[in-house]
Design a protein around this motif. Structure first.
Motif, short mmCIF file in Angstrom:
data_model
loop_
_atom_site.label_atom_id
_atom_site.label_comp_id
_atom_site.label_asym_id
_atom_site.label_seq_id
_atom_site.Cartn_x
_atom_site.Cartn_y
_atom_site.Cartn_z
N VAL A 228 0.83 -1.20 0.00
CA VAL A 228 0.00 0.00 0.00
C VAL A 228 0.87 1.25 0.00
O VAL A 228 0.67 2.17 -0.79
CB VAL A 228 -0.94 0.00 1.24
N LEU A 229 1.87 1.24 0.90
CA LEU A 229 2.68 2.44 1.05
C LEU A 229 3.54 2.72 -0.18
O LEU A 229 3.76 3.87 -0.55
CB LEU A 229 3.58 2.31 2.29
N THR A 230 4.01 1.66 -0.83
CA THR A 230 4.86 1.89 -2.00
C THR A 230 4.01 2.07 -3.25
O THR A 230 4.54 2.33 -4.33
CB THR A 230 5.83 0.71 -2.23
N GLY A 231 2.69 1.89 -3.09
CA GLY A 231 1.79 2.15 -4.21
C GLY A 231 1.80 1.05 -5.27
O GLY A 231 1.28 1.21 -6.36
N LYS A 232 2.37 -0.11 -4.90
CA LYS A 232 2.42 -1.19 -5.89
C LYS A 232 1.04 -1.80 -6.09
O LYS A 232 0.76 -2.41 -7.08
CB LYS A 232 3.40 -2.27 -5.44
N ASP A 233 0.23 -1.66 -5.08
CA ASP A 233 -1.09 -2.23 -5.17
C ASP A 233 -2.08 -1.12 -4.86
O ASP A 233 -2.61 -1.02 -3.78
CB ASP A 233 -1.20 -3.36 -4.15
N THR A 234 -2.31 -0.27 -5.83
CA THR A 234 -3.04 0.96 -5.57
C THR A 234 -4.50 0.74 -5.21
O THR A 234 -5.13 1.61 -4.65
CB THR A 234 -2.96 1.91 -6.78
N ALA A 235 -5.01 -0.43 -5.52
CA ALA A 235 -6.41 -0.71 -5.20
C ALA A 235 -6.65 -0.72 -3.69
O ALA A 235 -7.77 -0.64 -3.22
CB ALA A 235 -6.83 -2.04 -5.80
N LYS A 236 -5.57 -0.88 -2.93
CA LYS A 236 -5.76 -1.09 -1.49
C LYS A 236 -5.37 0.12 -0.64
O LYS A 236 -5.08 -0.04 0.53
CB LYS A 236 -4.90 -2.28 -1.04
N VAL A 237 -5.38 1.28 -1.21
CA VAL A 237 -4.98 2.44 -0.41
C VAL A 237 -6.03 2.74 0.65
O VAL A 237 -7.16 3.10 0.34
CB VAL A 237 -4.74 3.68 -1.29
N VAL A 238 -5.68 2.51 1.90
CA VAL A 238 -6.63 2.73 2.98
C VAL A 238 -6.17 3.86 3.91
O VAL A 238 -6.97 4.59 4.45
CB VAL A 238 -6.85 1.45 3.83
N GLU A 239 -4.85 3.97 4.07
CA GLU A 239 -4.32 4.98 4.99
C GLU A 239 -4.44 6.36 4.35
O GLU A 239 -4.15 6.53 3.18
CB GLU A 239 -2.84 4.70 5.25
N PRO A 240 -4.88 7.35 5.14
CA PRO A 240 -4.91 8.70 4.56
C PRO A 240 -3.48 9.19 4.32
O PRO A 240 -2.55 8.79 5.01
CB PRO A 240 -5.59 9.53 5.64
N LYS A 241 -3.35 10.04 3.33
CA LYS A 241 -2.02 10.56 3.01
C LYS A 241 -1.79 11.87 3.75
O LYS A 241 -2.68 12.71 3.83
CB LYS A 241 -1.95 10.81 1.51
N PRO A 242 -0.57 12.05 4.28
CA PRO A 242 -0.32 13.34 4.93
C PRO A 242 -0.36 14.50 3.94
O PRO A 242 -0.04 14.34 2.77
CB PRO A 242 1.07 13.17 5.55
N LYS A 243 -0.79 15.64 4.45
CA LYS A 243 -0.87 16.84 3.61
C LYS A 243 -0.23 17.99 4.36
O LYS A 243 0.03 17.88 5.56
CB LYS A 243 -2.35 17.21 3.38
N LEU A 244 -0.04 19.08 3.67
CA LEU A 244 0.47 20.29 4.33
C LEU A 244 -0.72 21.13 4.79
O LEU A 244 -1.63 21.40 4.03
CB LEU A 244 1.30 21.12 3.35
N TRP A 245 -0.69 21.52 6.07
CA TRP A 245 -1.76 22.35 6.60
C TRP A 245 -1.15 23.63 7.15
O TRP A 245 -0.06 23.59 7.73
CB TRP A 245 -2.47 21.64 7.75
#
Ligand code: SF4
Lengths: 187, 94
Positions: A131-148
């Motif tokens: 998931v984290l390396t994006g090899k299996d993009t169908a399984k993205v569950v964790e929110p991605k950090p953003k700049l606030w």
């Protein structure tokens, strides 16, 4: 690595409380017990995971319960204390308000991982890495950090969700806005 | 790791405490029972072996619906999550 003592654990908690405008539990016996639990966990796992929760011992599965945990801010905001009651609000610190028992906010599915055998956890870790390396993009569950950024004082932070309180000017969460500008690097 | 037993004069009820060795609220629960001379069994789940943890998870989740500590179970039916003096007193008649 420097030695972990009650003193170092206390200093870190005090500094963090100051930054976020919280207080440490005013009961000396409780506070001592909480700090001891954190110290044991830091010695045992290499990071101070929450003394009142079962850790898996694997950093990637315990990340959200490393003190101060991800659940502290919403719990102090809603109940006046974190789940363990190490961090409390001003009202609770001054004895103006007795906090109710703080219910567990951590999702059960995350808690469950601490009970899995090492082999099962490994399999999960591989899944997570995918998931984290994006090899299996169908399984993205964790929110991605953003700049606030804080609209009141300009403080900028990189995390999944905006903070509950600005650590600099104490503005509420509503004052945070996402920075959507694309930063291009010129080589 | 098996359950540890603490004997006491108040032994009319079967009292089981699921605890963590690092958790101050678990310590307070154990101390409260000792102070009131209640006989009880406890297990520190963080010190258990892997196989045992899986078993405890099933047990705890089916009985209390969660995995929080301390969880005290009186006579196999009353489930008390957290250190709650009043609830303990009521359940134990002390
Ligand atoms: S509940 Fe409190 S003591 Fe426990 S990890 Fe979170 S902030 Fe730390």
């Amino acid at each position: 690595m420097t030695e972990i003592t009650i003193e170092t654990v206390l200093k870190r908690a005090e500094a963090d409380a100051r930054t976020y405008g919280y207080y440490l539990n005013p009961d000396p016996e409780l506070l001592q017990g909480l700090l001891e639990g954190l110290k044991v966990n830091e010695e045992r796992y290499g990071y101070p995971s929450c003394p009142c929760r079962l850790a898996s011992g694997k950093f990637e599965h315990d990340r959200d319960i490393i003190c101060p945990c991800d659940y502290r801010d919403p719990d102090v905001a809603e109940f006046g204390a974190c789940y363990c009651r190490l961090y409390v609000s001003k009202e609770v610190f001054e004895g103006k308000k007795e906090p109710p028992t703080v219910p567990e906010r951590r999702p059960l599915e995350k808690q469950s991982r601490a009970y899995l055998a090492t082999s099962e956890l490994k399999a999960e870790t591989v899944e997570m890495q995918k998931v984290l390396t994006g090899k299996d993009t169908a399984k993205v569950v964790e929110p991605k950090p953003k700049l606030w950024y804080c609209k009141q004082c300009g403080y900028v932070v990189f995390r999944d969700e905006p903070p509950y309180i600005c650590p600099i000017c104490k503005a509420k969460r509503e004052m945070f806005a996402e920075i959507k500008t694309l930063i291009e690097f010129v080589v | 790791m098996p359950f540890s037993k603490v004997s006491g004069r108040n032994n009319a009820h079967k009292v089981v405490v699921y605890a963590l060795s690092t958790c101050v609220w678990c310590k307070m629960t154990k101390q409260f029972l000792k102070d009131n001379n209640v006989e009880f069994e406890y297990i520190d789940v963080d010190l258990c072996e892997e196989k045992e943890k899986a078993r405890i998870r099933e047990e705890l989740q089916s009985r209390s619906g969660g995995l929080s500590y301390p969880t005290t179970i009186v006579d196999d039916k009353i489930v008390i999550v957290g250190f709650k003096k009043d609830k303990l007193k009521e359940a134990l008649g002390i």
